[in-house]
Motif scaffolding. Sequence first.
Motif, PDB file in Angstrom:
ATOM      1  N   UNK A  74      14.360  -4.932 -62.962  1.00 40.99           N
ATOM      2  CA  UNK A  74      15.326  -3.914 -63.389  1.00 40.99           C
ATOM      3  C   UNK A  74      16.649  -4.036 -62.637  1.00 40.99           C
ATOM      4  N   UNK A  75      17.116  -5.280 -62.506  1.00 42.61           N
ATOM      5  CA  UNK A  75      18.381  -5.606 -61.842  1.00 42.61           C
ATOM      6  C   UNK A  75      18.418  -5.244 -60.363  1.00 42.61           C
ATOM      7  N   UNK A  76      17.264  -5.071 -59.733  1.00 43.24           N
ATOM      8  CA  UNK A  76      17.176  -4.823 -58.298  1.00 43.24           C
ATOM      9  C   UNK A  76      16.397  -5.987 -57.680  1.00 43.24           C
ATOM     10  N   UNK A  77      17.124  -7.000 -57.220  1.00 44.62           N
ATOM     11  CA  UNK A  77      16.487  -8.201 -56.675  1.00 44.62           C
ATOM     12  C   UNK A  77      15.729  -7.935 -55.383  1.00 44.62           C
ATOM     13  N   UNK A  78      15.957  -6.791 -54.779  1.00 45.91           N
ATOM     14  CA  UNK A  78      15.303  -6.471 -53.511  1.00 45.91           C
ATOM     15  C   UNK A  78      14.124  -5.521 -53.695  1.00 45.91           C
ATOM     16  N   UNK A  79      13.692  -5.366 -54.908  1.00 47.64           N
ATOM     17  CA  UNK A  79      12.555  -4.499 -55.222  1.00 47.64           C
ATOM     18  C   UNK A  79      11.250  -5.229 -54.894  1.00 47.64           C
ATOM     19  N   UNK A  80      10.363  -4.566 -54.161  1.00 46.32           N
ATOM     20  CA  UNK A  80       9.065  -5.153 -53.859  1.00 46.32           C
ATOM     21  C   UNK A  80       8.286  -5.370 -55.153  1.00 46.32           C
TER      22      UNK A  80
ATOM     23  N   UNK B  43      19.762 -15.217 -63.607  1.00 46.56           N
ATOM     24  CA  UNK B  43      19.924 -13.841 -64.077  1.00 46.56           C
ATOM     25  C   UNK B  43      21.267 -13.314 -63.591  1.00 46.56           C
ATOM     26  N   UNK B  44      22.023 -12.699 -64.514  1.00 47.06           N
ATOM     27  CA  UNK B  44      23.280 -12.048 -64.141  1.00 47.06           C
ATOM     28  C   UNK B  44      23.016 -10.574 -63.904  1.00 47.06           C
ATOM     29  N   UNK B  45      23.505 -10.083 -62.779  1.00 49.06           N
ATOM     30  CA  UNK B  45      23.366  -8.673 -62.434  1.00 49.06           C
ATOM     31  C   UNK B  45      24.721  -8.185 -61.943  1.00 49.06           C
ATOM     32  N   UNK B  46      25.295  -7.287 -62.714  1.00 48.91           N
ATOM     33  CA  UNK B  46      26.622  -6.759 -62.394  1.00 48.91           C
ATOM     34  C   UNK B  46      27.595  -7.907 -62.173  1.00 48.91           C
ATOM     35  N   UNK B  47      28.154  -8.008 -60.983  1.00 50.01           N
ATOM     36  CA  UNK B  47      29.158  -9.057 -60.740  1.00 50.01           C
ATOM     37  C   UNK B  47      28.574 -10.314 -60.088  1.00 50.01           C
ATOM     38  N   UNK B  48      27.244 -10.410 -60.094  1.00 50.47           N
ATOM     39  CA  UNK B  48      26.587 -11.539 -59.424  1.00 50.47           C
ATOM     40  C   UNK B  48      25.738 -12.361 -60.387  1.00 50.47           C
ATOM     41  N   UNK B  49      25.519 -13.613 -60.010  1.00 49.65           N
ATOM     42  CA  UNK B  49      24.588 -14.496 -60.698  1.00 49.65           C
ATOM     43  C   UNK B  49      23.534 -14.894 -59.674  1.00 49.65           C
ATOM     44  N   UNK B  50      22.286 -14.664 -60.014  1.00 52.16           N
ATOM     45  CA  UNK B  50      21.165 -15.037 -59.158  1.00 52.16           C
ATOM     46  C   UNK B  50      20.478 -16.244 -59.781  1.00 52.16           C
TER      47      UNK B  50
END
Length: 100
Positions: free
Chosen positions: A78-84, A10-17
């Motif tokens: 929703x592009x928040x990888x740190x969301x519980x 998944x791409x989120x802003x300037x990062x690739x996860x």
Amino acid sequence: MQKANWEFEKEINRYIFKDSYRGFNPYAGVEIIIEKDSNKVVWIYDYVGYILDKCPIDANQVYDFLKEARAKHLVECNDDLFKDFTYEKELLKYKSIFET
């Protein structure tokens, strides 16, 4: 025996996860976050998992659930990888909690 191989990106802003795991009981996985422009790794996490022989649920069911729950989490974050995130299906429950 079923293979547990699974991959997600998944791409989120300037990062690739990226998250992936290989194998079947035990399995090994890795999560990684990379800056798109520089290709620099900014975070990496390796993990290993397995299902106990005495587990009352079939290993295939557990791994299918794990893949389903992990994908659902990553799509719905929703592009928040740190969301519980919590996901339940029948007797199984997936829960991811981030703390600082």
